[in-house]
Write a protein that holds these residues in place. Structure first.
Motif, mmCIF file in Angstrom:
data_model
loop_
_atom_site.group_PDB
_atom_site.id
_atom_site.type_symbol
_atom_site.label_atom_id
_atom_site.label_comp_id
_atom_site.label_asym_id
_atom_site.label_seq_id
_atom_site.Cartn_x
_atom_site.Cartn_y
_atom_site.Cartn_z
ATOM 1 N N VAL A 1 0.847 -1.185 0.000
ATOM 2 C CA VAL A 1 0.000 0.000 0.000
ATOM 3 C C VAL A 1 0.884 1.237 0.000
ATOM 4 C CG1 VAL A 1 -1.803 1.275 1.218
ATOM 5 C CG2 VAL A 1 -1.820 -1.234 1.232
ATOM 6 N N THR A 2 0.694 2.065 -1.009
ATOM 7 C CA THR A 2 1.427 3.314 -1.125
ATOM 8 C C THR A 2 0.414 4.431 -1.362
ATOM 9 O OG1 THR A 2 3.254 4.446 -2.252
ATOM 10 C CG2 THR A 2 1.895 2.965 -3.597
ATOM 11 N N ALA A 3 0.873 5.605 -1.744
ATOM 12 C CA ALA A 3 -0.058 6.736 -1.837
ATOM 13 C C ALA A 3 0.491 7.812 -2.752
ATOM 14 C CB ALA A 3 -0.311 7.320 -0.445
ATOM 15 N N THR A 4 -0.396 8.749 -3.068
ATOM 16 C CA THR A 4 0.041 9.976 -3.717
ATOM 17 C C THR A 4 0.878 10.775 -2.723
ATOM 18 O OG1 THR A 4 -2.076 10.970 -3.051
ATOM 19 C CG2 THR A 4 -1.924 10.110 -5.295
ATOM 20 N N GLU B 1 2.408 -1.757 4.316
ATOM 21 C CA GLU B 1 2.370 -0.323 4.021
ATOM 22 C C GLU B 1 3.780 0.240 3.914
ATOM 23 O OE1 GLU B 1 0.980 3.816 6.282
ATOM 24 O OE2 GLU B 1 0.412 1.871 7.091
ATOM 25 N N ALA B 2 4.013 1.056 2.902
ATOM 26 C CA ALA B 2 5.298 1.741 2.726
ATOM 27 C C ALA B 2 5.123 3.217 3.058
ATOM 28 C CB ALA B 2 5.793 1.580 1.293
ATOM 29 N N GLY B 3 6.086 3.803 3.734
ATOM 30 C CA GLY B 3 5.959 5.169 4.218
ATOM 31 C C GLY B 3 5.888 6.218 3.120
ATOM 32 N N PHE B 4 5.079 7.259 3.387
ATOM 33 C CA PHE B 4 4.916 8.411 2.499
ATOM 34 C C PHE B 4 4.409 7.981 1.110
ATOM 35 C CE2 PHE B 4 8.445 10.252 5.307
ATOM 36 C CZ PHE B 4 7.549 10.834 6.168
#
Length: 571
Positions: free
Chosen positions: A46-49, A304-307
């Motif tokens: 799980v990563t993010a914008t 989950e990976a940070g930032f």
């Protein structure tokens, strides 16, 4: 449920589960051996914008997707990091997820847990004490006399080149730079040690934390500790923890910390909580050993990976996969309407202040401008040969019209799947659509994982690949000091290590003011350092803080305990 019951349901043997109270337990690494005959499940990262100071719900979605997968008949386990108490009592608050998608008991999760960060703090500071003790005795007695008295070879530590700062697990700007060894009135010279400049980092920034997450066994962790460089001698040669003969004692302190902690989410699903390295100066991912155990117990492991994907996700792929050998099967990319609107560049966002109404209310023009950031992150995931499912984290003020528009746009931008996520409000049921998309994509598309750069290239080439291929910039610009540091590292045989770019998380670039999808920027590198035990070289761009400070209204002002002993306002 009692943690022993949870462990039994997972298929863990009683002898591998060490309860810490009723609802959390350490899992012995021997579990890996007993489960070795089982096939690995699939890995969802799980990563993010690019994040805003308010967060867009990455942990909520990590827990929610795990719940959602369990709801659609799959077995799923989440692997997440343990939070530092610095952000918990600062502005960020807890990191257990939120609403109906969180790990419980959240008070235990956010405060102490099973003592891993305390162990890191103690082991790290033992190393610092060993270093200053050796410096004191060698300089007080003279090198020749020291060798005669101790039977040890003098290390000839250069006080100006000590790189092992002390750590504490709180935000405290007053400790960033201090002087130690100052003499007390009436005390004989040097009784307080050798005077020198020193400072503190926050405990999770310790190299020990990075090693904890990357070690594949207790023995691997011990060997990595021995390689840690703590200072340089007068000839410029490294002085390691092994040279100080302190690595073994540091490993003894960390003996229990290598075991992942087993907890559960609000729907009874399992979560492994382990390690917590920063995603700028380190790799920002939970541990390899937690992944290894979880992959044997479940159809899907959600980590989950940070930032944003330019930070923890990139480092997962280029650093953690190289250390642990397991590449992801799919990436879940979290975004939100308000987050994308922030990347329009139309709003000033300050942590602690209320969001501008233009980010909350319907604002299609801002959304159309800010969607470039989502495009970057989808394309970034694709660079590693991974399929990408976009999870749109729904907030109460979001309109269906804008959500539908964004869902349609994700297909145009090349996502392999997309769905609205409502885990905060509805738990697993609110993440079932995202879970179905992940399962569908995993069954339809086989990843062809690839690294962004070749570790056999020199350090400069790898840094340039990160900037050009990873961030979309034009080139890396390395100052003279950093060039000399690179030359020295390569001469000493460290040129083959992966690289870790320490930059702001608030932009794809090094400049937090460059929003959206910036291009044609140059990334300046001012310093290059070595984490020999963790096994990577990290480059510092701009000002990277390893000891945060507290704001004028920190979180600890609200946290208290009631008459019944319940913790209140911890979130």
């Amino acid at each position: 449920m009692p943690v022993t019951e949870l462990a039994t349901r997972l298929g863990l043997l009683p002898e591998h589960v060490e309860p810490y109270g009723h609802y959390k337990a350490k899992v012995n690494l021997d579990a890996c051996k007993s489960l070795s005959h089982k096939p690995d499940g699939r890995m969802v990262i799980v990563t993010a914008t690019t994040p805003t100071p308010f967060g867009e719900g990455k942990t909520v979605n990590t827990i929610g997707i795990t719940m959602g997968l369990n709801c659609i008949g799959k077995t799923a386990i989440s692997c997440i990091r343990q939070p530092s108490m610095g952000p918990v009592f600062g502005i960020k608050g807890g990191a257990a997820g939120g609403g109906y998608a969180q790990v419980v008991p959240m008070e235990d999760f956010n405060l102490h847990l099973t003592g891993d960060i305390h162990a890191i703090t103690s082991a790290h500071n033992l190393g610092a004490a060993a270093l200053d003790t050796r410096l004191f005795h060698e300089q007080r007695e003279g090198y020749e006399d020291f060798e005669k008295r101790s039977g040890l070879k003098a290390l000839r530590i250069d006080p100006a080149r000590i790189v092992w700062r002390r750590v504490i697990d709180h935000n405290d700007r007053a400790l960033r730079q201090i002087t130690i060894g100052e003499q007390t009135l009436g005390m004989a010279d040097n009784q307080n040690g050798i005077p020198r400049s020193e400072g503190f980092d926050i405990a999770v920034a310790s190299e020990l934390m990075a090693i904890l997450a990357l070690a594949t066994s207790l023995q691997d962790m011990r060997q990595r500790f021995g390689k840690m460089i703590m200072a340089y001698n007068l000839d410029g040669e490294p002085v390691t923890a092994e040279d100080l003969q302190v690595a073994g004692s540091m490993a003894v302190i960390m003996k229990e910390a290598i075991k992942p902690t087993l907890m559960q989410n609000l729907e009874g699903g399992a979560s492994f909580v382990h390690a917590g390295p920063f995603a700028n100066i380190a790799h920002g991912n939970s541990s390899i050993v937690a992944d290894q155990i979880a992959l044997k117990l479940a159809d899907y492991v959600v980590t989950e990976a940070g930032f944003g994907s330019d930070m923890g996700f990139e480092k997962y792929c280029n650093i953690k996969v190289r250390a642990g050998g397991k590449s992801p099967d799919v990436a879940a990319l979290v975004c939100s309407l308000r987050g994308l609107k922030s990347h329009s560049g139309d709003f000033e966002i300050v942590a602690g202040r209320r969001l501008d109404h233009g980010m909350i209310d319907p604002n299609l023009p801002a959304l159309e401008k800010g969607i470039s950031n989502l495009r970057f992150h989808i394309n970034n995931v694709k660079k590693y040969g991974l399929p990408c499912v976009v999870a749109i984290n729904r907030f109460p003020e979001d309109t269906q019209e804008e959500l539908d528009w964004l869902l349609e746009k994700t297909q145009e931008l090349g996502a392999d799947g997309a769905a609205i996520s409502e885990g905060f409000v509805h738990g697993g049921e609110g993440c079932m659509e995202v879970a179905r998309e992940i399962d569908r994509v995993c069954n339809a598309k086989k990843p062809y994982f690839q690294y962004l750069y070749n570790t056999e290239d020199n350090i400069t080439a790898k840094l340039n690949d990160l900037v050009v291929k990873g961030y979309g910039g034009s080139k890396v610009v390395i100052n003279e000091q950093a060039k000399q540091q690179i030359a020295d590292l390569e001469a000493k045989g460290y040129g083959h290590l992966p690289v870790c770019m320490a930059k702001t998380q608030l932009s794809v670039s090094h400049d937090p003011n460059l929003k959206g999808e910036p291009t044609d920027f140059e990334v300046p590198v001012r310093e290059v350092r070595l984490s020999a035990g963790a096994g990577f070289v990290y480059a510092l761009c701009g000002s990277i803080m390893t000891m945060p400070g507290l704001g004028s209204l920190p979180g600890y002002m609200k946290i208290d305990i009631d008459a019944d002993g319940n913790i209140i306002n911890l979130s």
